[in-house]
Design a protein around this motif. Structure first.
Motif, PDB file in Angstrom:
ATOM      1  N   LYS A  39       0.831  -1.205   0.000  1.00 37.16           N
ATOM      2  CA  LYS A  39       0.000   0.000   0.000  1.00 37.16           C
ATOM      3  C   LYS A  39       0.867   1.257   0.000  1.00 37.16           C
ATOM      4  O   LYS A  39       0.591   2.219  -0.739  1.00 37.16           O
ATOM      5  N   ASP A  40       1.921   1.256   0.818  1.00 36.67           N
ATOM      6  CA  ASP A  40       2.815   2.420   0.851  1.00 36.67           C
ATOM      7  C   ASP A  40       3.486   2.646  -0.497  1.00 36.67           C
ATOM      8  O   ASP A  40       3.634   3.800  -0.946  1.00 36.67           O
ATOM      9  N   ASP A  41       3.896   1.568  -1.168  1.00 38.39           N
ATOM     10  CA  ASP A  41       4.526   1.719  -2.471  1.00 38.39           C
ATOM     11  C   ASP A  41       3.555   2.285  -3.501  1.00 38.39           C
ATOM     12  O   ASP A  41       3.929   3.130  -4.331  1.00 38.39           O
ATOM     13  N   ILE A  42       2.302   1.834  -3.456  1.00 37.93           N
ATOM     14  CA  ILE A  42       1.314   2.343  -4.403  1.00 37.93           C
ATOM     15  C   ILE A  42       1.040   3.821  -4.152  1.00 37.93           C
ATOM     16  O   ILE A  42       0.969   4.642  -5.077  1.00 37.93           O
ATOM     17  N   VAL A  43       0.908   4.187  -2.876  1.00 34.36           N
ATOM     18  CA  VAL A  43       0.669   5.591  -2.538  1.00 34.36           C
ATOM     19  C   VAL A  43       1.850   6.456  -2.958  1.00 34.36           C
ATOM     20  O   VAL A  43       1.680   7.551  -3.526  1.00 34.36           O
TER      21      VAL A  43
END
Length: 354
Positions: A125-129
């Motif tokens: 999720k952090d990478d996508i954000v």
């Protein structure tokens, strides 16, 4: 009959012996039942003088007190039960203390797997954000206009965990290398002893090297990540050495096969003394090598797929060494316009001339 007269005299001392005949049957019956233990706490209530006119008050009190004595048995039983309950409770507490998580932690593989999956999805999720917000959660125009970036710095033990040290001990050599924090936790100190003695195993033909290599960054689900240095053209380091030459090696992250023996390298010359030196190496100077040998066909370094960087000492000078590193970064030098420092020809590299 002596016990009978003793009881009568005990409870009726003021009456003559002739009048005892009228009370004989009742007293004998009561005494018999007292001695036989037929009266219990539940079945025998406290006798009252009004209900027994033939009995004196003292006898009624005695009967009540004597009849209430069996009451102590349930009391003792209840107290014993209470004590047993307390002991059992204490034993349970002791058992709980013995099996406390501090001494005997509960191992649950299902819980560990679930926690691991949650962590990986959190990283995903952090990478996508970050991808939608921009590199490092910064606007894209700031990243494009960035002139310098510190990639590795050494300010604590967590920074040392991003590196691996190795030497010729893996092939039977005698070189030793260590990595620790420098003074005041402001740098990394790489030190050890270099030995070029070849191991007597009949296979190795050369020895004598020590190296320090950065770990490959990992993303969610242990996927490999890479560094994007395409907006920069120079590698910069702030180091302090003992005058030995080091080999700086950069590895690329390829999609098909990751060949650990293929890398781009260049030399870093240190000077002795107590002063720091700033070293700048343009990426165009890095040459392509395979298994430590410079190849005839040279390839330009792919700056958008950098996997790791390393420092190797192999100058064949036996003895102690040290290298202190403050930080490692990249920056854009506007005065450097060279794209690639090495020539190629169709005979050496036909793929570049198709």
């Amino acid at each position: 009959m002596r016990w009978y007269w003793a009881i009568c005299c005990r409870f009726f001392p003021c009456e003559p012996r002739e009048k005892f005949t009228s009370k004989t049957f009742l007293i004998m019956a009561l005494v018999y039942k007292l001695l036989s233990g037929s009266y219990t706490l539940r079945k025998c209530p406290k006798p009252h003088v009004a209900l027994c006119p033939l009995l004196d008050t003292r006898f009624a009190d005695y009967c009540s007190s004597s009849l209430q004595k069996p009451e102590a048995a349930p009391g003792k039983a209840s107290s014993q039960k209470t004590e047993e309950g307390l002991q059992e409770h204490q034993q349970r507490e002791v058992a709980l203390d013995i099996t406390s998580p501090e001494e005997k932690p509960e191992v649950s593989f299902d819980k560990a797997i679930k926690d691991e999956i949650k962590d990986h999805f959190r990283h995903l999720k952090d990478d996508i954000v970050n991808h939608w917000m921009g590199p490092d959660c910064r606007p894209l125009h700031e990243v494009l206009l960035e002139q310098a970036r510190v990639v590795w710095k050494f300010r604590g033990k967590e920074d040392l965990d991003k590196w691996i040290v190795t030497s010729d001990k893996t092939i039977g050599g005698r070189s030793e290398v260590f990595l620790q924090m420098g003074k005041n936790n402001r740098s990394a100190l790489l030190y050890g002893t270099l030995s070029s003695e070849v191991p007597q195993d009949g296979e190795s033909g050369r020895s004598g090297y020590c190296a320090m290599v950065s770990r490959i960054p990992r993303g969610p689900f242990e996927t490999k990540k890479s560094y994007d240095w395409s907006h920069f053209n120079t590698l910069c380091l702030r180091v302090r050495g003992d005058g030995r030459p080091w080999m700086v090696s950069i590895r690329e992250d390829t999609d098909i096969i990751q060949r650990k023996n293929q890398m781009h390298s260049y030399f870093m010359f240190t000077r002795g003394g107590p002063y720091w030196q700033d070293i700048q190496i343009p990426f165009s100077k890095f040459f392509f090598s395979n298994q430590g040998r410079i190849r005839d066909a040279q390839y330009q370094l792919l700056l958008d797929r950098i996997s790791s960087i390393g420092f190797t000492l192999a100058d064949k000078v036996d003895g102690p060494f040290f290298l202190e590193i403050d930080f490692i970064g990249v920056f854009t030098d506007p005065a450097h316009t060279e794209e690639f420092a090495y020539e190629n020809s169709p005979e050496l590299n036909p793929r570049l001339f198709k």
